[in-house]
Design a protein around this motif. Structure first.
Motif, PDB file in Angstrom:
ATOM      1  N   HIS A  97      54.062  16.504  33.247  1.00 47.85           N
ATOM      2  CA  HIS A  97      54.393  15.391  32.354  1.00 47.85           C
ATOM      3  C   HIS A  97      53.234  14.396  32.298  1.00 47.85           C
ATOM      4  O   HIS A  97      52.760  14.018  31.216  1.00 47.85           O
ATOM      5  CB  HIS A  97      55.638  14.657  32.865  1.00 47.85           C
ATOM      6  N   LEU A  98      52.788  13.982  33.456  1.00 49.97           N
ATOM      7  CA  LEU A  98      51.744  12.954  33.518  1.00 49.97           C
ATOM      8  C   LEU A  98      50.477  13.403  32.813  1.00 49.97           C
ATOM      9  O   LEU A  98      49.860  12.627  32.066  1.00 49.97           O
ATOM     10  CB  LEU A  98      51.449  12.611  34.982  1.00 49.97           C
ATOM     11  N   ALA A  99      50.085  14.648  32.998  1.00 54.23           N
ATOM     12  CA  ALA A  99      48.868  15.155  32.359  1.00 54.23           C
ATOM     13  C   ALA A  99      48.979  15.090  30.838  1.00 54.23           C
ATOM     14  O   ALA A  99      48.024  14.701  30.142  1.00 54.23           O
ATOM     15  CB  ALA A  99      48.598  16.589  32.817  1.00 54.23           C
ATOM     16  N   ALA A 100      50.147  15.456  30.296  1.00 51.90           N
ATOM     17  CA  ALA A 100      50.340  15.416  28.842  1.00 51.90           C
ATOM     18  C   ALA A 100      50.270  13.980  28.325  1.00 51.90           C
ATOM     19  O   ALA A 100      49.663  13.710  27.279  1.00 51.90           O
ATOM     20  CB  ALA A 100      51.678  16.045  28.473  1.00 51.90           C
ATOM     21  N   TYR A 101      50.880  13.047  29.045  1.00 52.69           N
ATOM     22  CA  TYR A 101      50.889  11.657  28.592  1.00 52.69           C
ATOM     23  C   TYR A 101      49.499  11.035  28.673  1.00 52.69           C
ATOM     24  O   TYR A 101      49.081  10.298  27.775  1.00 52.69           O
ATOM     25  CB  TYR A 101      51.880  10.832  29.422  1.00 52.69           C
ATOM     26  N   LEU A 102      48.771  11.366  29.743  1.00 52.96           N
ATOM     27  CA  LEU A 102      47.426  10.810  29.886  1.00 52.96           C
ATOM     28  C   LEU A 102      46.486  11.344  28.807  1.00 52.96           C
ATOM     29  O   LEU A 102      45.587  10.632  28.342  1.00 52.96           O
ATOM     30  CB  LEU A 102      46.865  11.117  31.279  1.00 52.96           C
ATOM     31  N   GLU A 103      46.692  12.601  28.384  1.00 55.01           N
ATOM     32  CA  GLU A 103      45.863  13.140  27.308  1.00 55.01           C
ATOM     33  C   GLU A 103      46.032  12.320  26.040  1.00 55.01           C
ATOM     34  O   GLU A 103      45.064  12.013  25.334  1.00 55.01           O
ATOM     35  CB  GLU A 103      46.232  14.603  27.043  1.00 55.01           C
ATOM     36  N   VAL A 104      47.264  11.928  25.746  1.00 56.19           N
ATOM     37  CA  VAL A 104      47.533  11.121  24.558  1.00 56.19           C
ATOM     38  C   VAL A 104      46.984   9.708  24.728  1.00 56.19           C
ATOM     39  O   VAL A 104      46.323   9.164  23.829  1.00 56.19           O
ATOM     40  CB  VAL A 104      49.046  11.082  24.274  1.00 56.19           C
ATOM     41  N   ILE A 105      47.236   9.099  25.875  1.00 58.74           N
ATOM     42  CA  ILE A 105      46.777   7.724  26.113  1.00 58.74           C
ATOM     43  C   ILE A 105      45.258   7.637  25.983  1.00 58.74           C
ATOM     44  O   ILE A 105      44.723   6.737  25.330  1.00 58.74           O
ATOM     45  CB  ILE A 105      47.237   7.249  27.508  1.00 58.74           C
ATOM     46  N   ARG A 106      44.567   8.602  26.589  1.00 59.78           N
ATOM     47  CA  ARG A 106      43.103   8.583  26.511  1.00 59.78           C
ATOM     48  C   ARG A 106      42.616   8.898  25.108  1.00 59.78           C
ATOM     49  O   ARG A 106      41.608   8.353  24.648  1.00 59.78           O
ATOM     50  CB  ARG A 106      42.532   9.570  27.522  1.00 59.78           C
ATOM     51  N   GLY A 107      43.331   9.786  24.405  1.00 57.25           N
ATOM     52  CA  GLY A 107      42.934  10.132  23.042  1.00 57.25           C
ATOM     53  C   GLY A 107      43.083   8.989  22.072  1.00 57.25           C
ATOM     54  O   GLY A 107      42.402   8.943  21.037  1.00 57.25           O
ATOM     55  N   LEU A 108      43.957   8.035  22.380  1.00 55.09           N
ATOM     56  CA  LEU A 108      44.203   6.909  21.466  1.00 55.09           C
ATOM     57  C   LEU A 108      43.456   5.646  21.869  1.00 55.09           C
ATOM     58  O   LEU A 108      43.553   4.620  21.191  1.00 55.09           O
ATOM     59  CB  LEU A 108      45.704   6.630  21.373  1.00 55.09           C
ATOM     60  N   GLU A 109      42.750   5.702  22.983  1.00 52.25           N
ATOM     61  CA  GLU A 109      41.808   4.645  23.373  1.00 52.25           C
ATOM     62  C   GLU A 109      42.409   3.248  23.304  1.00 52.25           C
ATOM     63  O   GLU A 109      41.894   2.354  22.630  1.00 52.25           O
ATOM     64  CB  GLU A 109      40.554   4.721  22.490  1.00 52.25           C
ATOM     65  N   GLY A 110      43.519   3.049  23.987  1.00 55.45           N
ATOM     66  CA  GLY A 110      44.029   1.694  24.144  1.00 55.45           C
ATOM     67  C   GLY A 110      45.091   1.247  23.170  1.00 55.45           C
ATOM     68  O   GLY A 110      45.611   0.129  23.300  1.00 55.45           O
ATOM     69  N   THR A 111      45.442   2.058  22.167  1.00 56.73           N
ATOM     70  CA  THR A 111      46.520   1.670  21.268  1.00 56.73           C
ATOM     71  C   THR A 111      47.860   2.053  21.889  1.00 56.73           C
ATOM     72  O   THR A 111      47.937   2.988  22.691  1.00 56.73           O
ATOM     73  CB  THR A 111      46.374   2.340  19.886  1.00 56.73           C
ATOM     74  N   PRO A 112      48.951   1.366  21.548  1.00 59.15           N
ATOM     75  CA  PRO A 112      50.240   1.595  22.221  1.00 59.15           C
ATOM     76  C   PRO A 112      50.790   2.996  21.975  1.00 59.15           C
ATOM     77  O   PRO A 112      50.622   3.575  20.899  1.00 59.15           O
ATOM     78  CB  PRO A 112      51.157   0.534  21.591  1.00 59.15           C
ATOM     79  N   VAL A 113      51.470   3.517  22.992  1.00 57.78           N
ATOM     80  CA  VAL A 113      52.114   4.836  22.913  1.00 57.78           C
ATOM     81  C   VAL A 113      53.578   4.674  23.334  1.00 57.78           C
ATOM     82  O   VAL A 113      53.856   4.249  24.459  1.00 57.78           O
ATOM     83  CB  VAL A 113      51.431   5.865  23.826  1.00 57.78           C
ATOM     84  N   THR A 114      54.492   5.008  22.420  1.00 57.19           N
ATOM     85  CA  THR A 114      55.924   4.940  22.711  1.00 57.19           C
ATOM     86  C   THR A 114      56.418   6.347  23.027  1.00 57.19           C
ATOM     87  O   THR A 114      56.449   7.211  22.147  1.00 57.19           O
ATOM     88  CB  THR A 114      56.703   4.367  21.509  1.00 57.19           C
ATOM     89  N   ILE A 115      56.785   6.576  24.284  1.00 59.72           N
ATOM     90  CA  ILE A 115      57.205   7.900  24.739  1.00 59.72           C
ATOM     91  C   ILE A 115      58.726   7.973  24.740  1.00 59.72           C
ATOM     92  O   ILE A 115      59.388   7.213  25.448  1.00 59.72           O
ATOM     93  CB  ILE A 115      56.668   8.207  26.150  1.00 59.72           C
ATOM     94  N   ARG A 116      59.265   8.861  23.928  1.00 63.41           N
ATOM     95  CA  ARG A 116      60.718   9.052  23.930  1.00 63.41           C
ATOM     96  C   ARG A 116      61.090  10.010  25.049  1.00 63.41           C
ATOM     97  O   ARG A 116      60.486  11.069  25.195  1.00 63.41           O
ATOM     98  CB  ARG A 116      61.187   9.624  22.588  1.00 63.41           C
ATOM     99  N   THR A 117      62.088   9.635  25.834  1.00 61.64           N
ATOM    100  CA  THR A 117      62.529  10.528  26.898  1.00 61.64           C
ATOM    101  C   THR A 117      63.207  11.752  26.302  1.00 61.64           C
ATOM    102  O   THR A 117      63.529  11.799  25.115  1.00 61.64           O
ATOM    103  CB  THR A 117      63.467   9.800  27.877  1.00 61.64           C
ATOM    104  N   LEU A 118      63.425  12.722  27.142  1.00 66.55           N
ATOM    105  CA  LEU A 118      63.916  14.037  26.748  1.00 66.55           C
ATOM    106  C   LEU A 118      65.085  13.977  25.767  1.00 66.55           C
ATOM    107  O   LEU A 118      66.092  13.337  26.035  1.00 66.55           O
ATOM    108  CB  LEU A 118      64.342  14.789  28.007  1.00 66.55           C
ATOM    109  N   ASP A 119      64.929  14.655  24.635  1.00 66.70           N
ATOM    110  CA  ASP A 119      65.997  14.717  23.630  1.00 66.70           C
ATOM    111  C   ASP A 119      66.406  16.174  23.436  1.00 66.70           C
ATOM    112  O   ASP A 119      66.341  16.716  22.337  1.00 66.70           O
ATOM    113  CB  ASP A 119      65.540  14.105  22.316  1.00 66.70           C
TER     114      ASP A 119
END
Length: 582
Positions: free
Chosen positions: A320-342
């Motif tokens: 989980h953490l690896a996937a989220y960090l890939e997005v956070i780093r790819g967006l370079e500081g813009t907000p990321v809203t993560i929806r929990t498991l649906d």
């Protein structure tokens, strides 16, 4: 003016192409039942291993041939198929059928494929159901090597520049190769607009229409066809007037795209100077490229269900953490809203059906936050990973399908508990990470004022809100005509939610399809919406409408509409809506 053939399918990229037909013979392999002698089991198992290795090798070759200058991470689509080939859940059941039921390797693999297909067909969510296409592509790839019927690259010496490729189905690997050979468009009989192939085609700006039934029997090799990927239409045997019409439309579309591209760096302000936040919906980590390219202010909805698919056990905290960090780093500081498991009774974690049996009515069953609270062992790793990810960038956590305050209190208590655990372990996280909730059911909209006392933001999921309010399965063709975003009840619930957020000083966004539809922008602005989240490809069109809107005027017009909402006849109501949206 004559038309002898018209194929209707589902559009994927909003583009138009004209070119000669090239028929790509990718017929699904037909597998006949075949039993084997017990003495041949070891040899049959080796056949399966050899075919698996050959399929992996072929995909790696395609991946390695992708040019380094490719502007999107197309290799990751090939990697997703390689991961499926390496997943024991795909092949182990076939191995068991060979050993225990003496099936041939191809028949065992086909039987397991059919079992998995049935599970995918029971999934309600269209994105997750679209993963069935990936399963078919991967299995067909293995079967081709098993049967010694790999489709030869007979088109290798054929000039495909400018051709419209027509096939039963096209895999992501085929798509990469065909794009390199400069084809004009793709048309398939099968497939979903949310399949990896369709997503990849959009990423590569390659027009594609999927789901054109019997498409390979409609068209002849070499004939000129028009692929209208705005409306999902494929035309053949067109006369000079029609060709001239579509060539003019291509010129207009090219000019419009150039115009929209100029808006990327322009501020998202209405004509009266009101700021409006435009965010992107994220399906896969690689979609961050499109979000940045279209100037999104961040991610308003990051769907995490892809992490749970095509596997026999849920992802762990580190994955989980690896996937989220890939997005956070790819967006370079813009907000990321993560929806929990649906996920839930209709969208199961693979291999978890024993703990989550199919419900009589999956849409109303154990799903989303209900499932997570029922199975904290499934939920905790994700909560820990989201909290840990918040130490690396501006992360917001969003809870899907809330309906009761007690559900929300249980989630907030669990988040607090997980935070204390991380503190004790010395793991960093943002203790002030915003937590929000999705308004997807009427009960949540009606309870929005109560939710605002406990949450930092709300997000309206219009797809489900409309479906639940009007008691309509939008995937059921027999009633989908009743699916109406402009129904007075829907507008009331949207307005009620926005006003609850405004009254308590918390932001309200919208992340359903309604937010990415240009026609609805003036109405939503008039209702008070100031944060839209949508597919990245819609961002610039929405920005254009925002910049051309005068919000005080729209608020007055919308206020007048609501003042007489119950007085309008349907025709008068439609006319009033049209005046606002025009």
């Amino acid at each position: 003016m004559t038309l002898s053939c018209c194929g209707l399918g589902v559009a994927t990229t909003r583009a138009i192409a004209i070119g000669p037909v090239f028929m790509l013979d990718r017929n699904p392999l037909r597998i006949a039942p075949r039993s084997i002698d017990p003495a041949t089991v070891p040899g049959e198992l080796q056949r399966l291993e050899d075919a698996l290795a050959a399929a992996q090798g072929a995909l790696r070759t395609v991946r390695d041939q992708i040019p380094h200058a490719t502007p999107v991470k197309v290799a990751e689509f090939i990697d997703s198929h390689l991961l499926m080939l390496e997943d024991a859940a795909l092949v182990d059941p076939a191995r068991a059928l060979i050993r225990e039921r003496l099936f041939s390797a191809e028949w065992a693999l086909e039987q397991h494929r059919m079992t998995l297909v049935k599970a995918f067909e029971d999934i309600e969510d269209p994105y997750l159901r679209g993963r069935r296409d990936d399963l078919d592509h991967v299995v067909q790839h293995i079967l081709g090597f098993l049967l010694g019927e790999r489709i030869p690259d007979s088109e290798e010496d054929t000039d495909l520049n400018g051709c419209v490729v027509i096939a039963h189905d096209i895999s992501p690997a085929d798509t990469v190769v065909l794009r390199q050979r400069r084809v004009a468009a793709l048309v398939t009989e099968y497939g979903s607009p949310l399949s990896h192939t369709a997503i990849l085609a959009r990423s590569l700006n390659l027009p594609m229409v999927v789901g054109v039934r019997k498409v390979t029997s409609y068209f002849r090799p070499g004939e000129t066809v028009v692929v209208d990927d705005e409306s999902g239409v494929v035309l053949a045997d067109v006369d000079a007037d029609i060709l001239a019409h579509y060539r003019q439309r291509i010129r207009v579309l090219d000019e419009r795209r150039a115009h929209l591209r100029r808006l990327v760096r322009e501020p998202s302000l209405s004509a009266d100077g009101t700021p409006v936040s435009l965010l992107g919906n994220l399906e896969l980590p690689e979609d961050t490229v499109a979000i940045r390219a279209n100037g999104a202010a961040g991610v308003g909805l990051y769907r995490t269900e892809f992490l749970y698919m095509n596997r026999d056990r849920p992802p762990d905290e580190e994955e989980h953490l690896a996937a989220y960090l890939e997005v956070i780093r790819g967006l370079e500081g813009t907000p990321v809203t993560i929806r929990t498991l649906d996920l839930g009774a209709d969208k199961q974690v693979d291999g978890d059906s024993a703990t989550c049996p199919l419900a009589c009515n999956p849409a109303l069953g154990l799903r989303a936050i209900r499932l997570c609270l029922k199975q904290p062992e499934l939920f905790r790793p994700q909560l820990r990973a989201i909290l840990r990810a918040s130490a690396f960038g501006p992360v917001r956590l969003m809870i899907p399908m809330l309906s009761h305050i007690r559900e929300l209190d249980a989630v907030l208590a669990l988040i607090e508990q997980v935070g204390r655990e991380l503190d004790r372990e010395g793991l960093a996280f943002d203790p002030h990470m915003p937590v929000g909730g999705m308004i997807e059911v009427p009960a949540a909209a009606l309870s929005a004022p109560a939710f605002t006392h406990r949450l930092d933001f709300l997000s309206i999921g219009t797809n489900d809100l409309i479906q639940y309010t009007l008691a309509i399965d939008r995937m059921d063709d027999t009633v989908s005509y009743l699916y109406d975003p402009l129904h007075p009840a829907i507008l009331r619930l949207i307005r009620m939610t926005i006003e609850a957020g405004r009254a308590h000083g918390i932001p309200v966004s919208m992340c359903g399809e309604m937010a990415g539809t240009p026609r609805y922008v003036p109405l939503l602005l008039g209702l008070g919406l100031r944060e839209f989240s949508m597919q990245p490809g819609s961002l610039l069109e929405i920005k254009e409408r925002v910049r051309g809107s005068h919000i005080p005027h729209l608020e007055r017009a919308t206020g007048e509409l609501f003042a007489h909402l119950d007085d309008h006849e349907p025709e008068q109501f439609a006319q009033a809506i049209e005046r606002i949206c025009s």
